[in-house]
Design an enzyme around this catalytic site. Structure first.
Site, PDB file in Angstrom:
ATOM      1  CB  SER A 200      -0.970  -0.040   1.190  1.00 41.73           C
ATOM      2  OG  SER A 200      -1.997   0.913   1.050  1.00 41.73           O
TER       3      SER A 200
ATOM      4  CG  ASP B 147      -7.161  -1.851  -3.784  1.00 40.78           C
ATOM      5  OD1 ASP B 147      -7.794  -1.247  -2.887  1.00 40.78           O
ATOM      6  OD2 ASP B 147      -5.946  -2.069  -3.704  1.00 40.78           O
TER       7      ASP B 147
ATOM      8  CG  HIS C 228      -5.911  -2.061   0.033  1.00 40.85           C
ATOM      9  ND1 HIS C 228      -5.355  -1.364  -1.013  1.00 40.85           N
ATOM     10  CD2 HIS C 228      -5.203  -1.717   1.145  1.00 40.85           C
ATOM     11  CE1 HIS C 228      -4.364  -0.609  -0.559  1.00 40.85           C
ATOM     12  NE2 HIS C 228      -4.253  -0.823   0.739  1.00 40.85           N
TER      13      HIS C 228
END
Length: 338
Positions: free
Chosen positions: A141, A266, A294
């Site tokens: 991320s 996502d 995610h």
């Protein structure tokens, strides 16, 4: 190269939110032993590193540097899971807690999506400590965005054998807009609350460099980044921060073998954020899956038990580019619940 991933979600986790929440909240925390190191910085601040314990490894044993996401830490299950995989393969592993992530740092500045200087400091620190070892970095991320930007900045001079980025926000402005819609607002609220608590705690023990905003009014990323992230870190405003910190413009300059893993569903962003083939350098293998959420990517093993697919795919890629990163000699540990 932009290609389709071979990831298949568990039949009971085909929904993007189910993938995301199961991997981050419902998965038991993988047990892990660590040794802590505090790295003092030239500007008077510090970074906290969490190392796998030394077990008599050779000086040239490979080292995997793990970069967490927003509000992440050693407690992030994806980080613990990957470090366990490194340990099982007789590699060294270290998690970089970004500046202020583990505990309040000494300076007003904080970590953010475009801060690559601290990563470079840690890479050089590890290189000096283990000059004969091959190095890899894996970012998740926000950590993935930092890693990709760093690799693009370094170009041919990047001192890494290979790298992996998972669920990265390549265009920060698009992500900040996308997460304000639908159920994604739940994730935004959770992350903003975490940031608010961290900064309120920080500025309760040190003086803020400018009048503190009313944190309760900052309920989305554009307002929070405009009032907090940008001024603390030398940006004009949120738009300036997004433009200068997004990794997408740097992808074409990457020369290090790099694997990027991303899911079209996502919930932190929309498919429009996905880079095109023209955005990628020849050193990048971009594997795109229809499902995965995610930083989810939970598959199913025998009898439907969860398999944390990232902990198979990432080690397989590292082994391709770091021959000493060997397969686990004691069996596959990716299906362990703990």
């Amino acid at each position: 190269m932009l290609t389709r991933s071979d990831f298949n979600p568990a039949f009971w986790l085909r929904n993007a939110h189910a993938q995301t929440v199961f991997a981050s909240k419902l998965r038991p925390s993988p047990p892990l032993e660590i040794e802590r190191e505090r790295l003092e910085l030239d500007d008077g601040d510090f970074l906290d590193l969490s190392w796998l314990p030394e077990r008599g490894l050779a000086d040239d044993a490979p080292v995997v540097i793990v970069l967490h996401g927003l509000n992440g830490s050693l407690e992030s299950k994806y980080a613990r899971g990957l470090l366990r995989q490194a340990d099982a393969r007789d590699a060294r592993g270290v998690l970089l807690h970004f500046r202020g992530a583990a505990e309040p740092n000494r300076l007003p500045r904080s970590y953010h999506s475009g801060e690559t200087g601290d990563l470079d400091t840690v890479v050089q620190h590890v290189r000096q400590r283990f000059p004969r070892a091959s190095l890899a970095a894996v970012g998740y991320s926000l950590g993935g965005n930092v890693l990709l930007k760093y690799l693009g900045e370094q170009g041919r001079h990047a001192p890494l054998a290979c790298a992996v980025a998972v669920s990265s926000p390549y265009d920060l402005k698009c992500c900040a807009e996308a997460i304000q819609h639908g159920l994604s607002r739940v994730y935004q609220a959770h992350m903003i609350n975490g940031l608010r608590e961290a900064y309120e705690h920080k500025f309760s023990v040190m003086e803020a460099p400018y009048p503190r905003p009313d944190f309760k009014t900052l309920r989305d990323f554009p307002s929070f980044d405009n009032a907090v992230t940008a001024p603390l870190n030398g940006f004009k405003d949120a738009d300036d921060y997004y433009a200068r910190s997004s990794s997408r413009p740097f992808l074409k300059h990457i020369r290090t073998p790099t694997l990027i893993l991303h899911a079209e569903d996502d919930p932190f962003m929309t498919p429009a954020i996905i880079p095109t083939q023209a955005d990628l350098s020849s050193a990048i293998r971009f594997e795109l899956s229809s499902h995965g959420g995610h930083v989810g990517f939970v598959a199913a093993g025998r009898f439907g038990e969860p398999v944390y697919w990232l902990e198979r795919r990432i080690p397989a890629f590292l082994q391709q580019h770091m021959p000493d990163f060997e397969r686990c000699s004691q069996g596959d540990t990716t299906q362990e619940a703990g």
